[in-house]
Design a protein around this motif. Structure first.
Motif, PDB file in Angstrom:
ATOM      1  N   SER A  48       0.841  -1.195   0.000  1.00  0.00           N
ATOM      2  CA  SER A  48       0.000   0.000   0.000  1.00  0.00           C
ATOM      3  C   SER A  48       0.879   1.249   0.000  1.00  0.00           C
ATOM      4  O   SER A  48       2.103   1.160   0.056  1.00  0.00           O
ATOM      5  N   LYS A  49       0.229   2.379  -0.037  1.00  0.00           N
ATOM      6  CA  LYS A  49       0.945   3.655  -0.080  1.00  0.00           C
ATOM      7  C   LYS A  49       1.805   3.883   1.162  1.00  0.00           C
ATOM      8  O   LYS A  49       2.897   4.431   1.086  1.00  0.00           O
ATOM      9  N   GLY A  50       1.324   3.474   2.338  1.00  0.00           N
ATOM     10  CA  GLY A  50       2.048   3.704   3.580  1.00  0.00           C
ATOM     11  C   GLY A  50       1.790   5.100   4.120  1.00  0.00           C
ATOM     12  O   GLY A  50       1.033   5.872   3.551  1.00  0.00           O
ATOM     13  N   GLU A  51       2.412   5.401   5.231  1.00  0.00           N
ATOM     14  CA  GLU A  51       2.252   6.694   5.902  1.00  0.00           C
ATOM     15  C   GLU A  51       3.567   7.459   5.812  1.00  0.00           C
ATOM     16  O   GLU A  51       4.593   7.004   6.325  1.00  0.00           O
ATOM     17  N   LYS A  52       3.550   8.626   5.153  1.00  0.00           N
ATOM     18  CA  LYS A  52       4.771   9.415   4.942  1.00  0.00           C
ATOM     19  C   LYS A  52       5.499   9.745   6.240  1.00  0.00           C
ATOM     20  O   LYS A  52       6.722   9.738   6.292  1.00  0.00           O
ATOM     21  N   SER A  53       4.762  10.021   7.296  1.00  0.00           N
ATOM     22  CA  SER A  53       5.398  10.409   8.555  1.00  0.00           C
ATOM     23  C   SER A  53       6.109   9.242   9.245  1.00  0.00           C
ATOM     24  O   SER A  53       6.834   9.451  10.205  1.00  0.00           O
ATOM     25  N   TYR A  54       5.935   8.013   8.750  1.00  0.00           N
ATOM     26  CA  TYR A  54       6.582   6.841   9.338  1.00  0.00           C
ATOM     27  C   TYR A  54       7.909   6.494   8.666  1.00  0.00           C
ATOM     28  O   TYR A  54       8.559   5.523   9.014  1.00  0.00           O
ATOM     29  N   ARG A  55       8.333   7.284   7.721  1.00  0.00           N
ATOM     30  CA  ARG A  55       9.538   6.973   6.944  1.00  0.00           C
ATOM     31  C   ARG A  55      10.768   6.798   7.840  1.00  0.00           C
ATOM     32  O   ARG A  55      10.868   7.402   8.891  1.00  0.00           O
ATOM     33  N   HIS A  56      11.691   5.950   7.377  1.00  0.00           N
ATOM     34  CA  HIS A  56      12.964   5.731   8.047  1.00  0.00           C
ATOM     35  C   HIS A  56      14.039   5.588   6.980  1.00  0.00           C
ATOM     36  O   HIS A  56      13.746   5.659   5.778  1.00  0.00           O
ATOM     37  N   GLN A  57      15.276   5.411   7.398  1.00  0.00           N
ATOM     38  CA  GLN A  57      16.384   5.422   6.436  1.00  0.00           C
ATOM     39  C   GLN A  57      16.338   4.279   5.421  1.00  0.00           C
ATOM     40  O   GLN A  57      16.983   4.350   4.384  1.00  0.00           O
ATOM     41  N   PHE A  58      15.560   3.226   5.673  1.00  0.00           N
ATOM     42  CA  PHE A  58      15.461   2.117   4.725  1.00  0.00           C
ATOM     43  C   PHE A  58      14.186   2.162   3.888  1.00  0.00           C
ATOM     44  O   PHE A  58      13.955   1.282   3.065  1.00  0.00           O
ATOM     45  N   SER A  59      13.337   3.143   4.103  1.00  0.00           N
ATOM     46  CA  SER A  59      12.052   3.224   3.390  1.00  0.00           C
ATOM     47  C   SER A  59      12.262   3.349   1.883  1.00  0.00           C
ATOM     48  O   SER A  59      13.160   4.055   1.426  1.00  0.00           O
ATOM     49  N   LEU A 117      -6.178  -0.251  11.438  1.00  0.00           N
ATOM     50  CA  LEU A 117      -5.113   0.250  12.295  1.00  0.00           C
ATOM     51  C   LEU A 117      -3.810   0.297  11.516  1.00  0.00           C
ATOM     52  O   LEU A 117      -3.606  -0.454  10.560  1.00  0.00           O
ATOM     53  N   ARG A 118      -2.925   1.168  11.981  1.00  0.00           N
ATOM     54  CA  ARG A 118      -1.644   1.398  11.322  1.00  0.00           C
ATOM     55  C   ARG A 118      -0.569   1.484  12.405  1.00  0.00           C
ATOM     56  O   ARG A 118      -0.777   2.102  13.440  1.00  0.00           O
ATOM     57  N   TRP A 119       0.583   0.843  12.134  1.00  0.00           N
ATOM     58  CA  TRP A 119       1.717   0.883  13.065  1.00  0.00           C
ATOM     59  C   TRP A 119       2.968   1.345  12.335  1.00  0.00           C
ATOM     60  O   TRP A 119       3.185   1.013  11.174  1.00  0.00           O
ATOM     61  N   GLN A 120       3.813   2.065  13.043  1.00  0.00           N
ATOM     62  CA  GLN A 120       5.110   2.510  12.538  1.00  0.00           C
ATOM     63  C   GLN A 120       6.113   1.405  12.876  1.00  0.00           C
ATOM     64  O   GLN A 120       6.438   1.177  14.044  1.00  0.00           O
ATOM     65  N   LEU A 121       6.613   0.706  11.865  1.00  0.00           N
ATOM     66  CA  LEU A 121       7.458  -0.459  12.095  1.00  0.00           C
ATOM     67  C   LEU A 121       8.713  -0.154  12.880  1.00  0.00           C
ATOM     68  O   LEU A 121       9.138  -0.950  13.715  1.00  0.00           O
ATOM     69  N   LYS A 122       9.315   1.006  12.660  1.00  0.00           N
ATOM     70  CA  LYS A 122      10.570   1.308  13.344  1.00  0.00           C
ATOM     71  C   LYS A 122      10.394   1.447  14.852  1.00  0.00           C
ATOM     72  O   LYS A 122      11.375   1.405  15.590  1.00  0.00           O
ATOM     73  N   ASP A 123       9.173   1.570  15.331  1.00  0.00           N
ATOM     74  CA  ASP A 123       8.920   1.617  16.771  1.00  0.00           C
ATOM     75  C   ASP A 123       9.106   0.252  17.438  1.00  0.00           C
ATOM     76  O   ASP A 123       9.164   0.176  18.649  1.00  0.00           O
ATOM     77  N   TYR A 124       9.222  -0.802  16.644  1.00  0.00           N
ATOM     78  CA  TYR A 124       9.282  -2.153  17.190  1.00  0.00           C
ATOM     79  C   TYR A 124      10.650  -2.796  17.143  1.00  0.00           C
ATOM     80  O   TYR A 124      10.818  -3.917  17.597  1.00  0.00           O
ATOM     81  N   ILE A 125      11.624  -2.082  16.596  1.00  0.00           N
ATOM     82  CA  ILE A 125      13.039  -2.507  16.676  1.00  0.00           C
ATOM     83  C   ILE A 125      13.895  -1.258  16.763  1.00  0.00           C
ATOM     84  O   ILE A 125      13.475  -0.175  16.369  1.00  0.00           O
ATOM     85  N   ALA A 126      15.104  -1.431  17.242  1.00  0.00           N
ATOM     86  CA  ALA A 126      16.038  -0.310  17.310  1.00  0.00           C
ATOM     87  C   ALA A 126      16.772  -0.202  15.985  1.00  0.00           C
ATOM     88  O   ALA A 126      17.428  -1.154  15.557  1.00  0.00           O
ATOM     89  N   LEU A 127      16.637   0.930  15.332  1.00  0.00           N
ATOM     90  CA  LEU A 127      17.360   1.166  14.068  1.00  0.00           C
ATOM     91  C   LEU A 127      18.640   1.947  14.339  1.00  0.00           C
ATOM     92  O   LEU A 127      18.665   2.795  15.231  1.00  0.00           O
ATOM     93  N   PRO A 128      19.688   1.665  13.564  1.00  0.00           N
ATOM     94  CA  PRO A 128      20.921   2.435  13.749  1.00  0.00           C
ATOM     95  C   PRO A 128      20.701   3.906  13.380  1.00  0.00           C
ATOM     96  O   PRO A 128      19.938   4.218  12.482  1.00  0.00           O
TER      97      PRO A 128
END
Length: 129
Positions: A48-59, A117-128
């Motif tokens: 899906s399109k995803g949520e822009k505000s959830y972006r991270h360095q691997f998005s 419901l929508r979750w921000q994946l980076k909240d569930y692991i520690a990213l460098p």
């Protein structure tokens, strides 16, 4: 130098293939679980399109959402949708794989009603950093 640039482009296609394979594998497993009565609801994953505000360095640039639709024939409660999401989010290896493949958003929706419901994946692991 030019060869290195082209090698990177080939790697991008590999990523797309891995994403498609993950979705195909999920959908096959979900279908088999439903058919054999191991799961009460048929689940189907797609991009899906995803949520822009959830972006991270691997998005990825576009389409950064991993959406699962639950086909129950009725509107699912918030708690039921949350339970489906928690199963995925509690699998640390799967969450890392989703992130590395460029997804930043997990979305769970039913087939009836507009609620999801929508979750921000980076909240569930520690990213460098």
């Amino acid at each position: 130098m030019l060869t290195n640039i082209w090698n990177n482009i080939i790697e991008w296609f590999k990523d797309r293939s891995e994403k498609a394979q993950l979705i195909r594998s999920f959908n096959d497993s979900a279908k088999n679980a439903f058919i054999t009565n191991q799961a009460p609801t048929l689940l189907k994953a797609k991009i899906s399109k995803g949520e822009k505000s959830y972006r991270h360095q691997f998005s990825n640039w576009l389409n950064t959402g991993f959406r699962i639709q639950a086909f129950s024939g009725r509107q699912l409660s918030k708690e039921e949708i949350k339970q489906i999401g928690e199963v995925i989010l509690n699998d640390n290896i799967l969450v890392r794989r989703l992130i590395v493949l460029g997804w930043d958003t997990l979305e769970i929706h039913g087939d009836k009603g507009n609620y999801g419901l929508r979750w921000q994946l980076k909240d569930y692991i520690a990213l460098p950093q």
